[in-house]
Motif scaffolding. Structure first.
Motif, PDB file in Angstrom:
ATOM      1  N   CYS A   6       0.926  -1.216  -0.098  1.00  0.00           N
ATOM      2  CA  CYS A   6       0.029   0.038  -0.162  1.00  0.00           C
ATOM      3  C   CYS A   6       0.923   1.194   0.007  1.00  0.00           C
ATOM      4  O   CYS A   6       2.006   1.206   0.850  1.00  0.00           O
ATOM      5  N   ASP A   7       0.606   2.216  -0.773  1.00  0.00           N
ATOM      6  CA  ASP A   7       1.486   3.566  -0.874  1.00  0.00           C
ATOM      7  C   ASP A   7       1.267   4.202   0.356  1.00  0.00           C
ATOM      8  O   ASP A   7       2.457   4.867   0.714  1.00  0.00           O
ATOM      9  N   GLY A  32       2.350   5.760  -7.854  1.00  0.00           N
ATOM     10  CA  GLY A  32       1.095   5.114  -7.804  1.00  0.00           C
ATOM     11  C   GLY A  32       0.786   3.927  -8.685  1.00  0.00           C
ATOM     12  O   GLY A  32       1.550   3.731  -9.570  1.00  0.00           O
ATOM     13  N   CYS A  70      -6.573   1.294   2.128  1.00  0.00           N
ATOM     14  CA  CYS A  70      -5.739   0.490   1.177  1.00  0.00           C
ATOM     15  C   CYS A  70      -6.567  -0.539   0.185  1.00  0.00           C
ATOM     16  O   CYS A  70      -7.184  -1.456   0.755  1.00  0.00           O
ATOM     17  N   ASN A  74      -4.388   1.563  -4.468  1.00  0.00           N
ATOM     18  CA  ASN A  74      -3.534   2.128  -3.659  1.00  0.00           C
ATOM     19  C   ASN A  74      -2.055   1.606  -3.698  1.00  0.00           C
ATOM     20  O   ASN A  74      -1.183   2.011  -3.028  1.00  0.00           O
TER      21      ASN A  74
END
Length: 294
Positions: A6-7, A32, A70, A74
């Protein structure tokens, strides 16, 4: 089992470690999901807490809390540079010489078609050598051996290291060791501080010419200027050969009393500071110099 990350759980320090672990140099950009598409259904949502100097991401601590928001929309992507070190060789000191970069574990020289004054300035800054004074050809610091790197470093010029510049690939057909590029930084004994140049146009290789004399930027008058001096400026900026030069009537107020004239170059100089000393005078003439390089 492989999972996406997840970013929100990933930052620049984590990126440093991932690129290092993959032997891919330093991170260029954290992206992303639009860059590489959606990942697997399962996702890593605990925050990865690296200091940035770990050799493997498994050595980083993991937060016990999970990041919210998330989803597969993402997941984080990463671009690494592959370049792990840089140096200037065969110069009078460590701040001048032929540019060599290490890609993974192999050193190679750089093609002059892919290098400009902005990239040179970043390299000088990274080596703690000040700013770039000039970009020169293989006739200054000799031809390298081995690989020739033909990637283009697209730098703004204010980055602190080359890994912060975006990199794009370039055709290697035109490159040979006869086109190995060299750089002289202001911290070198070869540097002449009078004679730094810049062009004030919107594009890097064209615009009104300004020259630094006694640490003051001055416009250049058209009087006594020729194609010979223009060729030196274009070479110094890493902009190839000169296309044309002309008089310009525009003048900003901060330059209205500080102009320079009387440069005389043979045409072979690496930078304008190696040409005969100019005269500084009031900007009585409105014909100030604009240059377009190829």
């Amino acid at each position: 089992m492989w999972v996406s990350v997840c970013d929100a759980a990933f930052d620049q320090q984590d990126a440093e470690v991932v690129c290092r672990e993959l032997d891919c140099g330093a991170p260029v950009q954290v992206l992303g999901e639009d860059a590489f598409g959606k990942g697997d259904a399962q996702m890593w949502t605990q925050e990865i807490q690296c200091r940035g100097n770990e050799s493997q991401i498994s050595f980083c601590s993991i937060s016990s809390s999970h990041k919210h928001n998330c989803t597969s929309e993402n997941n984080v992507g990463l671009i690494c540079s592959g370049y792990t070190d840089l140096r200037l060789v065969n110069g009078s000191d460590s701040c001048s010489g032929r540019v060599e970069l290490r890609f993974l574990n192999e050193w190679g020289s750089v093609c002059d078609a892919c290098w400009d004054m902005r990239a040179a300035s970043v390299l000088c800054r990274q080596l703690n050598c000040g700013i770039a004074v000039s970009v020169v050809g293989s006739d200054w610091f000799g031809e390298g051996i081995g690989e020739i790197w033909a990637d283009v470093f697209d730098c703004d010029g204010n980055e602190t290291k080359l890994s912060e510049c975006s990199v794009s690939s370039w055709s290697r057909a035109e490159c040979s060791h006869r086109r190995d590029v060299g750089v002289v930084c202001s911290g070198s004994s070869l540097a002449v501080h009078d004679g730094l140049v810049r062009l004030s146009g919107e594009r890097q290789c064209e615009g009104e010419l300004e020259v630094s004399i006694h640490q003051v930027w001055r416009r250049v008058l058209l009087d006594s200027w020729s194609l010979t001096e223009s060729s030196v400026v274009c070479r110094q900026l890493g902009c190839g050969s000169v296309l044309n030069f002309s008089g310009s009537s525009s003048s900003s107020p901060e330059h209205s009393h500080e102009c320079v004239t009387g440069f005389q170059c043979s045409g072979s100089e690496a930078h304008l500071g190696n040409c005969s000393s100019p005269q500084t005078l009031n900007c009585s003439s409105t014909q100030q110099l604009s240059i377009t390089c190829l």
